[in-house]
Design an enzyme around this catalytic site. Structure first.
Site, PDB file in Angstrom:
ATOM      1  N   ASP A 184     -13.828   3.569   4.304  1.00 50.83           N
ATOM      2  CA  ASP A 184     -12.765   2.547   4.832  1.00 50.83           C
ATOM      3  C   ASP A 184     -13.359   1.591   5.924  1.00 50.83           C
ATOM      4  O   ASP A 184     -14.116   2.238   6.904  1.00 50.83           O
ATOM      5  CB  ASP A 184     -11.445   3.071   5.373  1.00 50.83           C
ATOM      6  CG  ASP A 184     -10.823   3.823   4.126  1.00 50.83           C
ATOM      7  OD1 ASP A 184     -11.078   3.405   3.106  1.00 50.83           O
ATOM      8  OD2 ASP A 184      -9.849   4.467   4.324  1.00 50.83           O
ATOM      9  N   ARG A 222     -14.047   0.198  -4.738  1.00 53.70           N
ATOM     10  CA  ARG A 222     -14.737   0.289  -3.175  1.00 53.70           C
ATOM     11  C   ARG A 222     -15.746   0.906  -3.280  1.00 53.70           C
ATOM     12  O   ARG A 222     -16.361   1.787  -4.169  1.00 53.70           O
ATOM     13  CB  ARG A 222     -13.679   1.143  -2.610  1.00 53.70           C
ATOM     14  CG  ARG A 222     -12.392   0.059  -2.060  1.00 53.70           C
ATOM     15  CD  ARG A 222     -12.813  -0.610  -0.899  1.00 53.70           C
ATOM     16  NE  ARG A 222     -13.260   0.512   0.169  1.00 53.70           N
ATOM     17  CZ  ARG A 222     -12.512   1.328   0.864  1.00 53.70           C
ATOM     18  NH1 ARG A 222     -11.391   1.146   0.669  1.00 53.70           N
ATOM     19  NH2 ARG A 222     -12.760   2.165   1.791  1.00 53.70           N
ATOM     20  N   ASP A 244      -6.048   4.935  -5.347  1.00 50.41           N
ATOM     21  CA  ASP A 244      -6.983   5.623  -4.223  1.00 50.41           C
ATOM     22  C   ASP A 244      -7.577   6.801  -4.661  1.00 50.41           C
ATOM     23  O   ASP A 244      -7.603   7.152  -6.012  1.00 50.41           O
ATOM     24  CB  ASP A 244      -5.964   5.927  -2.933  1.00 50.41           C
ATOM     25  CG  ASP A 244      -6.720   5.426  -1.573  1.00 50.41           C
ATOM     26  OD1 ASP A 244      -8.005   5.939  -1.540  1.00 50.41           O
ATOM     27  OD2 ASP A 244      -6.171   5.152  -0.803  1.00 50.41           O
ATOM     28  N   ASP A 292       1.021  -1.078  -0.068  1.00 53.31           N
ATOM     29  CA  ASP A 292      -0.070  -0.025   0.256  1.00 53.31           C
ATOM     30  C   ASP A 292       0.901   1.127   0.088  1.00 53.31           C
ATOM     31  O   ASP A 292       2.046   1.066  -0.548  1.00 53.31           O
ATOM     32  CB  ASP A 292      -0.888   0.032   1.192  1.00 53.31           C
ATOM     33  CG  ASP A 292      -2.325   0.696   0.784  1.00 53.31           C
ATOM     34  OD1 ASP A 292      -2.306   1.855   0.840  1.00 53.31           O
ATOM     35  OD2 ASP A 292      -3.366  -0.027   0.579  1.00 53.31           O
ATOM     36  N   ASP A 293       0.395   2.269   0.560  1.00 48.37           N
ATOM     37  CA  ASP A 293       0.911   3.624   0.409  1.00 48.37           C
ATOM     38  C   ASP A 293       2.401   3.624   1.168  1.00 48.37           C
ATOM     39  O   ASP A 293       2.831   2.707   1.786  1.00 48.37           O
ATOM     40  CB  ASP A 293      -0.079   4.622   1.371  1.00 48.37           C
ATOM     41  CG  ASP A 293       0.188   6.154   0.836  1.00 48.37           C
ATOM     42  OD1 ASP A 293       1.163   6.309   0.141  1.00 48.37           O
ATOM     43  OD2 ASP A 293      -0.879   6.679   0.901  1.00 48.37           O
ATOM     44  N   LYS A 323      -3.855  -0.811  -6.813  1.00 43.75           N
ATOM     45  CA  LYS A 323      -4.897  -0.339  -5.841  1.00 43.75           C
ATOM     46  C   LYS A 323      -4.857   1.138  -6.296  1.00 43.75           C
ATOM     47  O   LYS A 323      -3.655   1.863  -5.834  1.00 43.75           O
ATOM     48  CB  LYS A 323      -4.723  -0.531  -4.363  1.00 43.75           C
ATOM     49  CG  LYS A 323      -5.584   0.168  -3.713  1.00 43.75           C
ATOM     50  CD  LYS A 323      -5.123  -0.158  -2.076  1.00 43.75           C
ATOM     51  CE  LYS A 323      -6.115   0.488  -1.209  1.00 43.75           C
ATOM     52  NZ  LYS A 323      -5.969   0.534   0.249  1.00 43.75           N
TER      53      LYS A 323
END
Length: 491
Positions: free
Chosen positions: A207, A203, A147, A70-71, A145
């Site tokens: 979250d 999504r 965002d 992820d980030d 992914k």
């Protein structure tokens, strides 16, 4: 890896991949992502230690094959505008990490944001899509992914958001490398109406956090099921998310899925029964199954939830249909947060089978019944479905859950002893036989434990603990559970 090569061939043959036809995510993707448990605490050693645990614990062999970083991995851009990895965190470079994951039979995922910055305030990909897609492809990335932070106001209508996300979709396709595209725009701008045109998953809410039912101001929608909710937020409970997705569970399809966010199993905020319900619902609702825990400290109890092949087979069923909610009761005992409801979910499977979930989200144990009329509501209302007049065998999908003692032996075993333990366990291995083939052969490990039978016109009844679920596969006795077909056979 064979599926990856096939997808690559398809992409080259067609010249480009459009929407859900890029050859990827024909069933919901499975894997692991670091964010929920570890946030920005990322490194090369984390990814390699986790990949080893995926293999040794048997999780890779029940289907978890994506390792998604992820980030917080970036060092910024070079003089030509290309992203650079942080070499203090990833001293061997991303290509070397990808090569090692591929060597282990795993696939590599990375993260960026359709904004000027990522959510953790690293360099974002907005207006740099072509450069970044080339970098991801060059590093050997198999999954992105993508965002929604710092989007510079480019949202507010479905067209604005669609156009912003389509730029990266086109850039990824132009590289010639098949890369699974996972949108993370939190359900803004009605993603469920357009996500399937450009992405393999999207999504549909804010979250998740590690709670079964607790309401939170950061996930502030009063009517969680309303498609007009424009404040998707964060700190969304399991119950909040399933209530949000209920009105459009049918949007998911082979190649493109409603993403309910990562799994919280093993992070410590829920009970074993709540985690069992969480995992069961995500599988039946056809969400991607991305583990969000720290696998380096995986507990035996968590392993026995995450590795249940009878439940995973529902997620990976080749029909590709989500369950539908057929009943919701609110006049039930409330929990300590004033929340309480009972729900019945049901959906069709390959071979004419049916999956049924009896969800007790109330504040006390409950006895829940569902008639065949309810269970087959979507095949014909008011008892008109032919399945109502059939006899059904009932299989408990948690009836053969791995024993905690065996799971602990597997987690504690030396590398040389792991294979022996797996052979003794006779556990399902989807790298040797796919779920599709196993279901065709009616492999006992995918069917669950036979517990009862429902006569024609009868009901399914079970005692369900508070904040838990009972999950069943129904198999027709003699008639085959024939049902109408409403879409072409894709798998």
């Amino acid at each position: 890896m064979a599926a990856l090569h096939l997808a690559f061939a398809l992409a080259l043959f067609t010249g480009h991949a459009a929407g859900v036809n890029n050859g990827l995510a024909r069933t919901p993707q499975m894997g692991w992502n670091n964010w929920n448990a570890l946030g920005c605490d990322v490194s090369e050693s984390l990814l390699l230690d986790t990949s080893k645990k995926l293999v040794d614990s048997g999780l890779r062999d029940v289907g978890y094959n994506y390792v998604v970083l992820d980030d917080c991995w970036s060092h910024g851009r070079d003089e030509e505008g290309f992203l650079e990895e942080d070499l203090e965190k990833f001293p061997s470079g991303m290509s070397a990490v990808a090569d090692e994951l591929h060597r282990q039979g795993l696939l590599f995922g990375m993260y960026s944001s359709a904004g000027e910055m990522t959510c953790a305030r690293y360099a974002g990909s907005l207006d740099w899509e072509e450069n970044d897609a080339k970098s991801f492809a060059g590093w050997g990335v198999d999954y992105l992914k993508y965002d929604n932070c710092y989007h510079m106001g480019r949202f507010g209508t479905p067209k604005l958001s669609f156009d912003r996300y389509k730029v990266m979709w086109d850039a990824l396709n132009s590289t010639g490398r098949p890369i699974l595209y996972s949108l993370c725009n939190w359900g803004e701008d009605y993603t469920h109406t357009w996500g399937m045109s450009i992405a393999n998953s999207w999504r549909m809410s804010g979250d998740i956090y590690d709670s079964f039912s607790r309401p939170d101001d950061l996930c502030s929608c009063i009517d969680a099921s309303s498609p007009f909710c424009i404040a998707p937020g964060t700190h969304c409970s399991v119950l909040n998310i399933i209530n949000k997705v209920a009105p459009y569970v049918d949007r998911g399809q082979p190649g493109g899925w409603n993403d309910l966010d990562m799994l919280e199993v093993g992070n410590g905020g829920m009970t074993d029964e709540e985690y069992k319900a969480h995992f069961s619902l995500w599988a039946a609702l056809k969400s991607p199954l991305l583990m969000g825990n720290d696998l380096r400290s995986l507990s035996a109890a968590s392993l026995t939830i995450l590795n249940n092949p009878a439940v995973i087979a529902i997620s990976q069923d080749p029909v590709g249909h989500s369950v539908y909610r057929v009943r919701r009761e609110l006049n039930v005992a409330k929990d300590k947060y004033g929340v309480g409801e009972i729900q019945v979910w049901s959906g069709g499977l390959s071979g004419g089978d049916q999956v049924v979930l009896l969800l007790n989200a109330a504040g006390e144990d409950a006895r829940i019944s569902a008639s065949l009329e309810e269970i087959f509501l979507h095949d014909g209302p008011e008892g008109s479905a032919p399945q109502v007049n059939e006899e059904w065998e009932v299989f408990d999908l948690w009836g053969n859950r791995m024993d905690n003692a065996l799971a602990q032996k597997i987690l504690d075993a030396d590398e040389k002893d792991v294979e022996k333990l797996w052979k003794q366990a006779n556990w399902y291995n989807s790298t040797k036989i796919s779920y599709k083939e196993g279901l065709k052969k009616m492999d006992d490990r995918l069917m669950g434990k036979k517990v009862s039978k429902i006569n024609a016109g009868g009901s399914l009844t079970a005692k369900v603990k508070r904040h838990s679920v009972e999950m069943f596969r129904l198999r027709s006795v003699g008639h085959g559970g024939k049902r109408k077909v409403h879409a072409k056979e894709e798998l």
